[in-house]
Scaffold this motif. Structure first.
Motif, PDB file in Angstrom:
ATOM      1  N   ALA A  12       0.666  -1.348  -0.002  1.00 30.90           N
ATOM      2  CA  ALA A  12      -0.204  -0.002   0.051  1.00 30.90           C
ATOM      3  C   ALA A  12       0.982   1.201  -0.036  1.00 30.90           C
ATOM      4  N   GLY A  13       2.024   1.246  -0.651  1.00 30.39           N
ATOM      5  CA  GLY A  13       2.841   2.510  -1.071  1.00 30.39           C
ATOM      6  C   GLY A  13       1.879   3.015  -2.196  1.00 30.39           C
ATOM      7  N   PHE A  14       2.568   4.036  -2.876  1.00 31.07           N
ATOM      8  CA  PHE A  14       2.237   4.988  -3.889  1.00 31.07           C
ATOM      9  C   PHE A  14       1.683   3.880  -5.039  1.00 31.07           C
ATOM     10  N   SER A  15       2.365   2.975  -5.471  1.00 32.69           N
ATOM     11  CA  SER A  15       1.919   2.071  -6.563  1.00 32.69           C
ATOM     12  C   SER A  15       0.688   1.285  -6.249  1.00 32.69           C
ATOM     13  N   GLY A  16       0.912   0.712  -5.131  1.00 32.23           N
ATOM     14  CA  GLY A  16      -0.232  -0.176  -4.693  1.00 32.23           C
ATOM     15  C   GLY A  16      -1.612   0.570  -4.463  1.00 32.23           C
ATOM     16  N   LEU A  17      -1.481   1.909  -3.919  1.00 33.99           N
ATOM     17  CA  LEU A  17      -2.605   2.515  -3.704  1.00 33.99           C
ATOM     18  C   LEU A  17      -3.479   2.962  -4.928  1.00 33.99           C
ATOM     19  N   TYR A  18      -2.795   3.366  -5.967  1.00 35.52           N
ATOM     20  CA  TYR A  18      -3.241   3.595  -7.399  1.00 35.52           C
ATOM     21  C   TYR A  18      -3.732   2.536  -7.898  1.00 35.52           C
ATOM     22  N   ALA A  19      -3.129   1.315  -7.927  1.00 33.11           N
ATOM     23  CA  ALA A  19      -3.458  -0.023  -8.478  1.00 33.11           C
ATOM     24  C   ALA A  19      -4.907  -0.020  -7.898  1.00 33.11           C
ATOM     25  N   ALA A  20      -5.111   0.086  -6.451  1.00 36.33           N
ATOM     26  CA  ALA A  20      -6.326  -0.268  -6.124  1.00 36.33           C
ATOM     27  C   ALA A  20      -7.550   0.723  -6.527  1.00 36.33           C
ATOM     28  N   TYR A  21      -7.191   2.005  -6.782  1.00 38.42           N
ATOM     29  CA  TYR A  21      -7.819   3.076  -7.259  1.00 38.42           C
ATOM     30  C   TYR A  21      -8.436   2.716  -8.571  1.00 38.42           C
ATOM     31  N   ARG A  22      -7.387   2.132  -9.535  1.00 38.08           N
ATOM     32  CA  ARG A  22      -7.844   1.796 -10.836  1.00 38.08           C
ATOM     33  C   ARG A  22      -8.434   0.523 -11.011  1.00 38.08           C
ATOM     34  N   MET A  23      -8.064  -0.434 -10.463  1.00 37.10           N
ATOM     35  CA  MET A  23      -8.753  -1.631 -10.343  1.00 37.10           C
ATOM     36  C   MET A  23     -10.222  -1.498 -10.031  1.00 37.10           C
ATOM     37  N   ARG A  24     -10.554  -0.597  -9.013  1.00 37.94           N
ATOM     38  CA  ARG A  24     -11.705  -0.613  -8.523  1.00 37.94           C
ATOM     39  C   ARG A  24     -12.399   0.225  -9.702  1.00 37.94           C
ATOM     40  N   GLU A  25     -11.922   1.140 -10.418  1.00 37.90           N
ATOM     41  CA  GLU A  25     -12.492   2.025 -11.781  1.00 37.90           C
ATOM     42  C   GLU A  25     -13.025   1.209 -12.771  1.00 37.90           C
ATOM     43  N   LEU A  26     -12.247  -0.075 -12.752  1.00 37.72           N
ATOM     44  CA  LEU A  26     -12.438  -1.022 -13.849  1.00 37.72           C
ATOM     45  C   LEU A  26     -13.656  -1.837 -13.251  1.00 37.72           C
ATOM     46  N   GLY A  27     -14.196  -1.813 -12.153  1.00 36.71           N
ATOM     47  CA  GLY A  27     -15.298  -2.616 -11.511  1.00 36.71           C
ATOM     48  C   GLY A  27     -14.646  -4.093 -11.008  1.00 36.71           C
ATOM     49  N   LEU A  28     -13.552  -4.137 -10.724  1.00 38.92           N
ATOM     50  CA  LEU A  28     -13.060  -5.278 -10.253  1.00 38.92           C
ATOM     51  C   LEU A  28     -12.870  -5.224  -8.519  1.00 38.92           C
ATOM     52  N   SER A  29     -13.118  -6.611  -8.341  1.00 40.21           N
ATOM     53  CA  SER A  29     -13.087  -6.603  -6.730  1.00 40.21           C
ATOM     54  C   SER A  29     -11.576  -6.786  -6.428  1.00 40.21           C
ATOM     55  N   VAL A  30     -11.099  -6.043  -5.066  1.00 32.55           N
ATOM     56  CA  VAL A  30      -9.737  -6.155  -4.723  1.00 32.55           C
ATOM     57  C   VAL A  30      -9.673  -6.531  -3.235  1.00 32.55           C
ATOM     58  N   ALA A  31      -8.418  -7.180  -3.151  1.00 25.89           N
ATOM     59  CA  ALA A  31      -8.216  -7.472  -1.832  1.00 25.89           C
ATOM     60  C   ALA A  31      -6.821  -7.141  -1.731  1.00 25.89           C
ATOM     61  N   GLY A  32      -6.219  -6.030  -0.880  1.00 25.93           N
ATOM     62  CA  GLY A  32      -4.863  -5.806  -0.517  1.00 25.93           C
ATOM     63  C   GLY A  32      -4.231  -6.229   0.605  1.00 25.93           C
ATOM     64  N   PHE A  33      -3.047  -6.021   0.604  1.00 30.46           N
ATOM     65  CA  PHE A  33      -2.297  -6.460   1.839  1.00 30.46           C
ATOM     66  C   PHE A  33      -1.195  -5.786   2.123  1.00 30.46           C
ATOM     67  N   GLU A  34      -0.939  -5.194   3.464  1.00 32.88           N
ATOM     68  CA  GLU A  34       0.403  -4.343   3.545  1.00 32.88           C
ATOM     69  C   GLU A  34       0.848  -4.777   4.882  1.00 32.88           C
ATOM     70  N   ARG A  35       2.073  -5.048   4.823  1.00 36.53           N
ATOM     71  CA  ARG A  35       2.910  -5.450   6.207  1.00 36.53           C
ATOM     72  C   ARG A  35       3.147  -4.338   6.890  1.00 36.53           C
ATOM     73  N   GLY A  36       2.924  -2.943   6.739  1.00 41.16           N
ATOM     74  CA  GLY A  36       3.019  -1.587   7.605  1.00 41.16           C
ATOM     75  C   GLY A  36       1.317  -1.736   8.107  1.00 41.16           C
ATOM     76  N   ALA A  37       1.546  -0.786   9.373  1.00 43.58           N
ATOM     77  CA  ALA A  37       0.340  -0.584   9.962  1.00 43.58           C
ATOM     78  C   ALA A  37      -0.528   0.515   9.195  1.00 43.58           C
ATOM     79  N   ASP A  38      -0.114   0.982   8.223  1.00 42.84           N
ATOM     80  CA  ASP A  38      -1.027   2.031   7.374  1.00 42.84           C
ATOM     81  C   ASP A  38      -0.035   2.428   6.117  1.00 42.84           C
ATOM     82  N   VAL A  39      -0.619   3.019   5.450  1.00 53.12           N
ATOM     83  CA  VAL A  39      -0.386   3.408   3.888  1.00 53.12           C
ATOM     84  C   VAL A  39       1.044   4.223   3.988  1.00 53.12           C
ATOM     85  N   GLY A  40       1.695   4.165   2.814  1.00 54.24           N
ATOM     86  CA  GLY A  40       3.004   4.713   2.649  1.00 54.24           C
ATOM     87  C   GLY A  40       4.166   4.180   2.342  1.00 54.24           C
ATOM     88  N   GLY A  41       3.964   2.755   2.149  1.00 57.97           N
ATOM     89  CA  GLY A  41       5.355   2.142   1.855  1.00 57.97           C
ATOM     90  C   GLY A  41       6.576   2.551   2.326  1.00 57.97           C
TER      91      GLY A  41
END
Length: 533
Positions: A12-41
């Protein structure tokens, strides 16, 4: 029964967050995982003193949200880690992206079901998710590297790695501190640590080129001017070699008169940071041109250091300027003029071992320390993926497939691993360019591909082996046509014992690479096989 989604996103760094945004725009369901406690990479983890981006704040930002460009106010020319992290958190909140991620969770494996073309992804928290596609946004500088030094666990004081700095900060006031390493994190942190420590000893293995950031607060007038020209800045950035709007001088280095040459170097010096390596178009391909840039740099740096003997040790003699990433600093070289700051050149006097009281050198000297800071970098480009067991066709792992170095087609696909994509990693401009724009570029291209697969009723896509072979060879030839392979850099994995010596990024430039991948898309994705269900 595993949870069923269209896309798993790792990171959930810059690339992962934008990927979630774009996949959602396509109407795709998303499950994301991040080892940190929050966003930022990388900006979540790298909280060491002095951590700062080496791309101007206005350019090191998302381009997809035009309203955000106009609304967000950067405070400085080169943003610090806290401000960049606030920006990422703001974007995640603005676009409701956190809901797609499970935080404090590491992906441990991803295994392909060849018949169904589905990936089963498992985490260290016990979650099991099945997805059609997997997108890795794990970052190129996320797997910290601690050197193998005898006795490293015997030290009685506190030890820290710059890439895993405590979030609550560290008070070094009045302490004897040793910093091991003078790469980017070392060079940025040393002036800050020197301002606190009673004694600071810097253990340098390799001298590095660094240039003052020329940082300054941004006024309301500065910000208004930047926002007014954002569209043009982005246009130029996408045409450039490094993903920022600054173009090289129109002449080659030695075609310019000495006066023109010096004026160009002065302009880039004032601009600050990594862009100095791109002052002239032939600076990283012609040794004589590179020498001109090196001599100018050396003149500037020698003027900063009071002791000529210390200056001699701080000036690199083992690689051309720019063949390791030029560091952006704030008073680094002048720090060695302070009485309580000492330099140990490990080339002449290596570390023998770490002891309870400090660091023992090969000549028998014991440097007594209260704190050791390891600024020893990362297992770059591939280290974060190596931590995950990725198994493709025939039970072959990605680590096995990349045993001799990373093999990709366009940095996007890997033969034997259908429906799996790595964002802004090996085989793409990646760390040689603005990583935020690289992540957007890759994600937008993948989104276009997935849309085509859906429209055509395809179950997946896989890079052909011959396309991978050709791209690996093209990347190798391009790198060998430059001076980049003359340095023992982390671009080549040279900082990791036993890692194959392969130049991992695509060196041809951000704009050139963008043209290549767009032509591949326009050709119907030549080099990829579209797979039926």
């Amino acid at each position: 029964m595993p949870e069923q989604v269209d896309v798993v996103i790792v990171g959930a760094g810059f690339s992962g967050l934008y990927a979630a945004y774009r996949m959602r725009e396509l109407g795709l369901s998303v499950a994301g995982f991040e080892r940190g406690a929050d966003v930022g990479g990388v900006w979540y983890w790298n909280r060491y003193p002095g951590a700062r981006c080496d791309v101007e704040s206005v350019d090191y930002s998302y381009s997809f949200d035009k309203d955000l460009e106009q609304e967000w106010d950067w405070s400085e020319k080169y943003a610090t880690q806290p401000e960049i992290l606030r920006y990422v958190e703001h974007v995640a909140q603005r676009h409701d992206l956190r809901r797609h991620f499970t935080f404090g969770t590491s992906v441990v494996s991803a295994e392909l079901d060849e018949e169904r073309l589905r990936w089963t992804v498992r985490t260290d928290g016990g979650q099991v998710v099945e997805a059609r596609y997997v997108l890795f946004g794990v970052g190129c500088l996320s797997s910290t590297h601690l050197p193998e030094i005898e006795g490293i666990a015997d030290f009685a004081g506190a030890s820290y790695h710059t890439g895993e700095w405590p979030h609550e900060g560290v008070d070094l006031s009045g302490l004897r501190v040793g910093v091991v390493g003078t790469g980017s994190s070392g060079i940025q942190s040393i002036p800050e640590i020197a301002a606190q420590a009673a004694q600071l000893t810097v253990f340098q293995r390799s001298a590095n080129y660094s240039i003052p950031a020329g940082n300054k607060p941004l006024s309301d007038e500065d910000r208004a001017a930047q926002k007014a020209e954002y569209a043009e800045r982005r246009r130029l950035a996408r045409l450039s070699g490094g993903g920022s709007p600054h173009m090289a001088h129109p002449l080659k280095t030695l075609e310019a008169s000495p006066e023109e040459r010096r004026a160009a170097f002065e302009e880039r010096w004032e601009l600050g940071g990594v862009l100095y390596s791109k002052t002239f178009p032939d600076q990283l391909t012609d040794r004589a041109a590179n020498d001109e840039a090196r001599r100018f740099w050396e003149e500037k740096v020698r003027a900063e250091i009071a002791d000529p003997a210390v200056a001699e040790q701080l000036i690199p003699a083992d690689h051309p300027i720019g063949t390791k990433r030029i560091v952006t600093d704030d008073g680094y070289f002048a720090t060695y003029n302070r009485d309580h700051v000492h330099l140990v050149n490990l080339r002449g006097n290596p570390v023998e071992r770490v002891e309870a009281a400090g660091i023992r050198l090969s000549d028998g000297t014991l440097v007594e320390l209260d704190v050791i800071v390891y600024a020893t970098g990362f297992d770059a480009m591939t280290g974060s993926l190596d931590r995950i067991s990725v198994t493709g066709r025939g039970g072959r792992t990605l680590k096995e497939a990349w045993a001799a170095g990373p093999r990709t087609y366009l940095g996007l696909g890997v033969d034997g691993f259908p429906n799996l994509f790595n964002l802004a990693g090996p085989g793409s401009p990646s760390v040689l360019a603005n990583m935020i724009l690289c992540g957007e570029q890759h994600t937008d291209w993948i989104a276009g591909l997935l849309g085509q697969l859906r429209e055509g009723g395809y179950a997946g896509v896989e890079a052909r082996a011959d396309a991978v072979d050709a791209w690996v060879e093209e990347c190798r030839e391009r790198a060998e046509g430059t001076l980049m392979t003359a340095a023992n850099s982390w671009y080549l994995g040279a900082n990791i014992p036993g890692k194959p010596r392969v130049f991992m990024p695509f060196v041809g430039g951000f704009g050139v690479y963008g043209d290549i991948i767009e032509k591949v898309a326009a050709s119907g994705y030549q080099g990829f096989e579209l797979l039926s269900g």
